[in-house]
Scaffold this motif. Structure first.
Motif, PDB file in Angstrom:
ATOM      1  N   MET A 101       0.834  -1.199   0.000  1.00 57.63           N
ATOM      2  CA  MET A 101       0.000   0.000   0.000  1.00 57.63           C
ATOM      3  C   MET A 101       0.871   1.253   0.000  1.00 57.63           C
ATOM      4  O   MET A 101       0.467   2.306  -0.495  1.00 57.63           O
ATOM      5  CB  MET A 101      -0.936   0.012   1.220  1.00 57.63           C
ATOM      6  N   GLU A 102       2.066   1.148   0.526  1.00 58.77           N
ATOM      7  CA  GLU A 102       2.971   2.299   0.607  1.00 58.77           C
ATOM      8  C   GLU A 102       3.800   2.483  -0.662  1.00 58.77           C
ATOM      9  O   GLU A 102       4.206   3.608  -0.990  1.00 58.77           O
ATOM     10  CB  GLU A 102       3.911   2.123   1.798  1.00 58.77           C
ATOM     11  N   LEU A 103       4.066   1.429  -1.402  1.00 58.75           N
ATOM     12  CA  LEU A 103       4.967   1.441  -2.553  1.00 58.75           C
ATOM     13  C   LEU A 103       4.676   2.623  -3.473  1.00 58.75           C
ATOM     14  O   LEU A 103       3.578   2.765  -3.992  1.00 58.75           O
ATOM     15  CB  LEU A 103       4.812   0.140  -3.335  1.00 58.75           C
ATOM     16  N   PRO A 104       5.667   3.504  -3.704  1.00 58.02           N
ATOM     17  CA  PRO A 104       5.405   4.728  -4.464  1.00 58.02           C
ATOM     18  C   PRO A 104       5.385   4.520  -5.965  1.00 58.02           C
ATOM     19  O   PRO A 104       5.925   3.537  -6.493  1.00 58.02           O
ATOM     20  CB  PRO A 104       6.572   5.638  -4.050  1.00 58.02           C
ATOM     21  N   MET A 105       4.809   5.474  -6.659  1.00 58.94           N
ATOM     22  CA  MET A 105       4.754   5.431  -8.115  1.00 58.94           C
ATOM     23  C   MET A 105       6.148   5.360  -8.725  1.00 58.94           C
ATOM     24  O   MET A 105       6.325   4.778  -9.803  1.00 58.94           O
ATOM     25  CB  MET A 105       3.999   6.647  -8.650  1.00 58.94           C
ATOM     26  N   GLU A 157       5.912  10.382  -5.595  1.00 58.38           N
ATOM     27  CA  GLU A 157       5.840  10.107  -4.165  1.00 58.38           C
ATOM     28  C   GLU A 157       4.518   9.469  -3.765  1.00 58.38           C
ATOM     29  O   GLU A 157       4.402   8.916  -2.675  1.00 58.38           O
ATOM     30  CB  GLU A 157       6.022  11.411  -3.383  1.00 58.38           C
ATOM     31  N   PHE A 158       3.510   9.571  -4.626  1.00 60.45           N
ATOM     32  CA  PHE A 158       2.213   8.987  -4.305  1.00 60.45           C
ATOM     33  C   PHE A 158       2.319   7.472  -4.223  1.00 60.45           C
ATOM     34  O   PHE A 158       2.994   6.841  -5.037  1.00 60.45           O
ATOM     35  CB  PHE A 158       1.181   9.348  -5.374  1.00 60.45           C
ATOM     36  N   SER A 159       1.671   6.875  -3.243  1.00 58.62           N
ATOM     37  CA  SER A 159       1.492   5.432  -3.235  1.00 58.62           C
ATOM     38  C   SER A 159       0.845   5.024  -4.552  1.00 58.62           C
ATOM     39  O   SER A 159      -0.113   5.647  -5.015  1.00 58.62           O
ATOM     40  CB  SER A 159       0.593   5.039  -2.070  1.00 58.62           C
ATOM     41  N   ALA A 160       1.363   3.966  -5.192  1.00 58.59           N
ATOM     42  CA  ALA A 160       0.841   3.550  -6.492  1.00 58.59           C
ATOM     43  C   ALA A 160      -0.610   3.093  -6.400  1.00 58.59           C
ATOM     44  O   ALA A 160      -1.441   3.448  -7.240  1.00 58.59           O
ATOM     45  CB  ALA A 160       1.712   2.449  -7.084  1.00 58.59           C
ATOM     46  N   VAL A 161      -0.944   2.300  -5.370  1.00 58.51           N
ATOM     47  CA  VAL A 161      -2.335   1.875  -5.205  1.00 58.51           C
ATOM     48  C   VAL A 161      -3.220   3.094  -4.953  1.00 58.51           C
ATOM     49  O   VAL A 161      -4.298   3.234  -5.540  1.00 58.51           O
ATOM     50  CB  VAL A 161      -2.471   0.855  -4.062  1.00 58.51           C
ATOM     51  N   SER A 162      -2.758   4.011  -4.098  1.00 52.59           N
ATOM     52  CA  SER A 162      -3.530   5.222  -3.821  1.00 52.59           C
ATOM     53  C   SER A 162      -3.718   6.042  -5.091  1.00 52.59           C
ATOM     54  O   SER A 162      -4.817   6.534  -5.376  1.00 52.59           O
ATOM     55  CB  SER A 162      -2.832   6.071  -2.760  1.00 52.59           C
ATOM     56  N   TYR A 163      -2.651   6.201  -5.848  1.00 55.79           N
ATOM     57  CA  TYR A 163      -2.721   7.015  -7.060  1.00 55.79           C
ATOM     58  C   TYR A 163      -3.760   6.470  -8.032  1.00 55.79           C
ATOM     59  O   TYR A 163      -4.642   7.203  -8.504  1.00 55.79           O
ATOM     60  CB  TYR A 163      -1.357   7.089  -7.745  1.00 55.79           C
ATOM     61  N   PHE A 164      -3.657   5.188  -8.351  1.00 53.91           N
ATOM     62  CA  PHE A 164      -4.577   4.638  -9.340  1.00 53.91           C
ATOM     63  C   PHE A 164      -6.005   4.610  -8.810  1.00 53.91           C
ATOM     64  O   PHE A 164      -6.957   4.886  -9.554  1.00 53.91           O
ATOM     65  CB  PHE A 164      -4.118   3.253  -9.783  1.00 53.91           C
ATOM     66  N   PHE A 165      -6.176   4.291  -7.524  1.00 54.64           N
ATOM     67  CA  PHE A 165      -7.523   4.328  -6.962  1.00 54.64           C
ATOM     68  C   PHE A 165      -8.090   5.746  -7.060  1.00 54.64           C
ATOM     69  O   PHE A 165      -9.239   5.937  -7.482  1.00 54.64           O
ATOM     70  CB  PHE A 165      -7.505   3.872  -5.507  1.00 54.64           C
ATOM     71  N   LEU A 184       2.771   1.508   6.256  1.00 56.89           N
ATOM     72  CA  LEU A 184       4.196   1.367   6.522  1.00 56.89           C
ATOM     73  C   LEU A 184       4.652  -0.045   6.170  1.00 56.89           C
ATOM     74  O   LEU A 184       4.040  -1.030   6.597  1.00 56.89           O
ATOM     75  CB  LEU A 184       4.522   1.663   7.987  1.00 56.89           C
ATOM     76  N   GLY A 185       5.715  -0.142   5.411  1.00 57.99           N
ATOM     77  CA  GLY A 185       6.254  -1.421   5.006  1.00 57.99           C
ATOM     78  C   GLY A 185       6.606  -2.307   6.194  1.00 57.99           C
ATOM     79  O   GLY A 185       7.155  -1.850   7.190  1.00 57.99           O
ATOM     80  N   GLY A 186       6.271  -3.583   6.065  1.00 55.50           N
ATOM     81  CA  GLY A 186       6.588  -4.550   7.102  1.00 55.50           C
ATOM     82  C   GLY A 186       5.645  -4.567   8.280  1.00 55.50           C
ATOM     83  O   GLY A 186       5.828  -5.360   9.214  1.00 55.50           O
ATOM     84  N   SER A 187       4.618  -3.721   8.277  1.00 53.09           N
ATOM     85  CA  SER A 187       3.762  -3.607   9.459  1.00 53.09           C
ATOM     86  C   SER A 187       2.820  -4.800   9.598  1.00 53.09           C
ATOM     87  O   SER A 187       2.330  -5.359   8.624  1.00 53.09           O
ATOM     88  CB  SER A 187       2.964  -2.304   9.430  1.00 53.09           C
ATOM     89  N   SER A 188       2.575  -5.178  10.832  1.00 53.13           N
ATOM     90  CA  SER A 188       1.651  -6.262  11.154  1.00 53.13           C
ATOM     91  C   SER A 188       0.277  -5.691  11.457  1.00 53.13           C
ATOM     92  O   SER A 188       0.128  -4.496  11.709  1.00 53.13           O
ATOM     93  CB  SER A 188       2.157  -7.027  12.380  1.00 53.13           C
ATOM     94  N   VAL A 189      -0.734  -6.545  11.462  1.00 51.57           N
ATOM     95  CA  VAL A 189      -2.073  -6.066  11.799  1.00 51.57           C
ATOM     96  C   VAL A 189      -2.116  -5.589  13.243  1.00 51.57           C
ATOM     97  O   VAL A 189      -2.832  -4.630  13.578  1.00 51.57           O
ATOM     98  CB  VAL A 189      -3.129  -7.170  11.543  1.00 51.57           C
ATOM     99  N   GLU A 190      -1.318  -6.202  14.128  1.00 53.03           N
ATOM    100  CA  GLU A 190      -1.321  -5.819  15.542  1.00 53.03           C
ATOM    101  C   GLU A 190      -0.781  -4.411  15.755  1.00 53.03           C
ATOM    102  O   GLU A 190      -1.133  -3.734  16.715  1.00 53.03           O
ATOM    103  CB  GLU A 190      -0.490  -6.808  16.357  1.00 53.03           C
ATOM    104  N   ALA A 191       0.087  -3.955  14.838  1.00 49.66           N
ATOM    105  CA  ALA A 191       0.631  -2.598  14.951  1.00 49.66           C
ATOM    106  C   ALA A 191      -0.444  -1.543  14.736  1.00 49.66           C
ATOM    107  O   ALA A 191      -0.291  -0.397  15.179  1.00 49.66           O
ATOM    108  CB  ALA A 191       1.756  -2.396  13.936  1.00 49.66           C
TER     109      ALA A 191
END
Length: 630
Positions: A101-105, A157-165, A184-191
């Motif tokens: 979700m964070e991965l930028p364009m 700098e836009f998240s690619a998923v965010s941008y296209f959505f 945030l990359g690597g984040s768990s659901v508990e975070a």
């Protein structure tokens, strides 16, 4: 949002360039002197309120209509004023999760170059929350974040998923779109969960107690970091102390796993080199060097010049060779690869090439290597992004007062070692966020994990279990799950096809939130019948049409098991919306499943709109009990 002097203040979310959610009521909040009256003006409305004894105030605009840009003016009884410019009124969505979700364009620029040639869109804006961890209590305001409009200067700098959505929603709704990216990359659901929720789990409670002890946490993280740095220094120093022996180079074919040429469980430094011949007209020219991905870190040289380095395994190695480096005739590429934990590789099925002028020199094939420094595995460094409550408190909590239309969630990879608990925790997270946003039906769209396999040799069914948990979370009211089995890359945790992921999420939003009559999900299993050895599965489709098969007969990904739970492949037939299967090895079927592997790819089932069936695993006994109300 700190205000020791109790001066008139707004949170960072309500700042220049913001997009406010339209609707029945739109909340604005901030700080002022205790008891101070505050007046607000936006569009054609004027409202007022009074700060409480702690200086907190909130006010509501009613029935704002889409549009902008506007100026919002605030004034306090003390005479202080605030002017917020370029305020837009439209639709706002939360985009949350981990690295996909964070991965930028910028990371997908080569796949979608045309997007970077387009003009900007002032009515499409992103608010990216910077990484921040808090374990003591929830923040009231973000430490660092700001609104940016979509423009050629900011798009990368836009998240690619965010941008296209956002792009799809701009085209569909024709109103300003604001996206709050809290990922945030690597984040768990508990975070992304609160203290009350994670404390009910013994594994998370113990971890949280450590995180809340700042002294112990600091000492632990500092110790781990130093041990990791010391390991790298030791390996590097050892490698530098060794003499080069030109006779020690061995032939190898790349790309490959190190274990494929006898270096299984290798930790340390390995050098690769390749000599290539270039024509005279390329001498001194700029060039691009693509070297796929590697595990773990690399430094890459061309003719002795360092042209690029990457500190960990995931980013693609796309390096620029500056002018004056390439020569006519023989050129040498050298890669210094550091392998930390015995799983080194130069990733297969990636592009390995040198691009100069209009020429492409393919680099797959013969290379040479020397293993230079060998040691133990690198010490582990815990990821703060996986610590419970840290991101909920430090990044998400300040968003709760901000009215939003819905949530996009793309996460699960970091929970693959705790896949059996993921369904419950994901559902709890959704319910918690709804409580905090004070919207019990706040829509969620979950991106189910795509196909991936290269790093999952010891996690044979981890991702199928995560996908099943996501599918079951779709049973909550106003939760849609998009299926992405065909959008991943088996050899890359970060697949590039973010456009289609975003498109499927936009279809779900259009149907679930706006009530459009669009097909947003693939066929789903609605019933089945067991008769002796045979199981007949009945699927429903939104278009009321039959199943579509891609990549095989349609039966390859089905399996059947008896009471012992041992699965076998099947034979059978597919006719319209029914699948009839059996296995000669199973006389009395008890379990059956579909696409139950990390990267299924043969005989996937779709509807005519091109949306796939979700993976599933079914117990016939449990299903019968649930149908009978037991």
């Amino acid at each position: 949002m700190q205000n020791k002097e109790k001066r008139l203040m707004l949170p960072k979310l309500i700042s220049h360039g913001c997009v406010l959610q339209t609707g029945e009521r739109t909340r604005i909040w901030g700080l002022a002197a205790p008891g101070e009256g505050v007046s607000l003006r936006l569009s054609d409305q004027e409202i007022s309120c009074k700060a409480d004894g702690d200086g907190n105030w909130e006010a509501y605009f009613n029935h704002l209509q889409p549009g902008g840009p506007f100026i919002m003016e605030l004034s306090g009884e003390s005479g202080e004023t605030i002017r917020v410019t370029d305020v837009y009124l439209g639709e706002v969505f939360i985009c949350s999760g981990q690295s996909n979700m964070e991965l930028p364009m910028n990371r997908v620029k080569d796949r979608y170059p045309i997007e970077f040639e387009k003009q900007g869109d002032a009515r499409f804006r992103l608010y990216k929350v910077k990484e921040n961890f808090e374990f003591q209590e929830s923040l009231k305001d973000h430490v660092e974040a700001s609104w940016k409009e979509c423009s050629p200067d900011t798009m990368g700098e836009f998240s690619a998923v965010s941008y296209f959505f956002g792009k799809f929603m701009r085209e569909n709704r024709n109103v300003p779109i604001g996206l709050i990216n809290v990922s945030l990359g690597g984040s768990s659901v508990e975070a992304w969960m609160g203290e009350e929720e994670v404390s009910q789990y013994s594994d998370m409670k113990k971890e949280l107690e450590l995180c809340q002890n700042q002294k112990l946490l600091g000492e632990k993280m500092a110790g781990q970091t130093k041990a990791h740095e010391d390991w790298y220094k030791t390996i590097r120093d050892l490698e530098k102390s060794m003499d080069w022996n030109d006779d020690s180079w061995k032939e190898v074919t790349l790309p490959a796993f190190l274990k494929d040429f006898g270096l299984d469980h290798f930790n340390g430094v390995i050098w690769f080199r390749k000599r290539i011949m270039l024509p005279g007209h390329l001498e001194g020219k700029k060039a691009g060097l693509w070297l796929g991905t590697m595990v773990d870190s690399d430094r890459t040289y061309v003719n002795g010049v360092l042209v690029g380095e990457t500190g960990y395994q995931y980013p693609p190695r796309k390096y620029n060779i500056p002018e004056g480096v390439l020569k006519a005739g023989e050129n040498e590429i050298r890669i210094c690869l550091v392998c930390e934990n015995g799983a080194g590789r130069v990733t297969p099925d990636k592009i390995y090439a040198l691009f100069a002028e209009q020429e492409v020199i393919v680099l797959d094939g013969g290379w040479e290597y020397q293993s230079r420094a060998v040691g133990e595995s690198a010490p582990r460094v815990d990821l703060m992004s996986q610590k419970p409550t840290g991101l909920y408190n430090g990044m998400l909590a300040p968003c709760f007062p901000y009215l939003v239309k819905g949530v996009l969630w793309y996460q699960g990879e970091s929970n693959d070692e705790r896949s059996d608990s993921y369904e419950e925790r994901l559902k709890q997270m959704i319910l918690l966020w709804r409580k905090m946003w004070k919207e019990e039906s706040l829509p969620f769209v979950i991106a189910q994990l795509p196909n991936f396999s290269i790093d999952l040799d010891d996690k044979k069914d981890a991702w199928p279990r995560i996908r099943e948990a996501q599918r079951k979370a779709g049973g909550l009211k106003n939760v849609a799950v998009t299926v992405n089995l065909d959008l991943g890359e088996d050899n890359d945790l970060h697949p590039l096809n973010k456009r289609e992921v975003a498109y499927r999420m936009s279809l779900a939003v259009r149907a679930m939130i706006y009530g459009e009559r669009v097909i947003f999900r693939g066929p789903w299993l609605s019933d089945f019948d067991v008769s002796e050895q045979w199981i007949t599965l009945i699927f429903e489709t939104e278009d009321k049409k039959g199943l579509v098969i891609r990549g095989g007969t349609g039966l390859e990904e089905f399996e059947i098991a008896g009471a012992d739970g041992v699965y076998y492949s099947v034979t059978g037939e597919i006719k319209e919306n029914q699948v009839r299967i059996c296995s000669s090895e199973v006389k009395q079927p008890v379990f059956f499943r579909y696409c139950w592997s990390n990267a299924p790819k043969k005989g996937l089932l779709y509807n005519e709109a091109g949306l796939p069936v979700s993976p599933f695993e079914i117990s016939t006994l449990s299903y019968r009990k649930s149908r009978s109300g037991q």
